[in-house]
Scaffold this active site. Structure first.
Site, short mmCIF file in Angstrom:
data_model
loop_
_atom_site.label_atom_id
_atom_site.label_comp_id
_atom_site.label_asym_id
_atom_site.label_seq_id
_atom_site.Cartn_x
_atom_site.Cartn_y
_atom_site.Cartn_z
N ILE A 186 1.13 -1.22 -0.34
CA ILE A 186 0.00 0.18 -0.38
C ILE A 186 0.54 1.58 -0.13
O ILE A 186 2.09 1.00 0.12
CB ILE A 186 -0.38 -0.02 1.34
CG1 ILE A 186 -1.87 0.74 0.89
CG2 ILE A 186 -0.23 0.16 2.81
CD1 ILE A 186 -3.19 0.74 1.94
N CYS A 187 0.72 2.61 -0.36
CA CYS A 187 0.53 3.87 -0.76
C CYS A 187 -0.46 4.59 -0.10
O CYS A 187 -1.01 3.71 0.10
CB CYS A 187 2.18 4.05 -1.66
SG CYS A 187 1.06 3.67 -3.49
N ALA A 188 0.44 5.65 -1.32
CA ALA A 188 -0.93 7.04 -0.60
C ALA A 188 -2.09 6.62 -1.55
O ALA A 188 -3.17 6.37 -0.90
CB ALA A 188 -0.29 8.25 -1.70
N VAL A 202 -3.88 4.28 1.11
CA VAL A 202 -4.11 4.71 2.21
C VAL A 202 -5.32 6.36 2.39
O VAL A 202 -5.75 5.60 3.28
CB VAL A 202 -2.78 6.06 2.63
CG1 VAL A 202 -3.24 5.95 4.20
CG2 VAL A 202 -1.91 4.22 3.59
#
Length: 104
Positions: A61-63, A89
């Site tokens: 996961i990232c932004a 996120v």
């Protein structure tokens, strides 16, 4: 090609014990991350492969989903069972789920 999962599939995989790897920068992770996520910045992921468990699903996961795709490609090539989280996120938070904030 990298498997991408939506927030609902991600939440279900997380509940089943998938490892969540957050590949954002430290200041992003500290500002708010999925509870229980392990922080490994994308630039350090290749050198951290030995620290990741084999035989366990990994959700990257990232932004918003772009860096997580790159991380998932790297992990797929290294033989991990991996998926990238669509929307990252931001989507997790927008779905009404809690974030953990690092205070120290």
């Amino acid at each position: 090609m990298v498997l991408e999962v939506d927030i609902e599939a991600f939440a279900a995989a997380r509940e089943r014990g998938a490892l969540v790897v957050d590949v954002r920068e430290g200041f992003e992770f500290a500002a708010g991350h999925v509870p229980g996520a392990r922080w490994i910045p994308l630039g350090m992921l290749a050198e951290s492969l030995a620290d990741l468990p084999r035989g366990r699903a990994v959700m990257v996961i990232c932004a918003s989903g772009n860096r997580s795709k790159a991380g998932a490609v790297l992990l797929t090539r290294a033989g991990f069972d991996v998926a990238s989280v669509q929307g990252g996120v931001a989507a997790w938070s927008l779905s009404g789920r809690d974030l953990t904030v690092r205070t120290s």
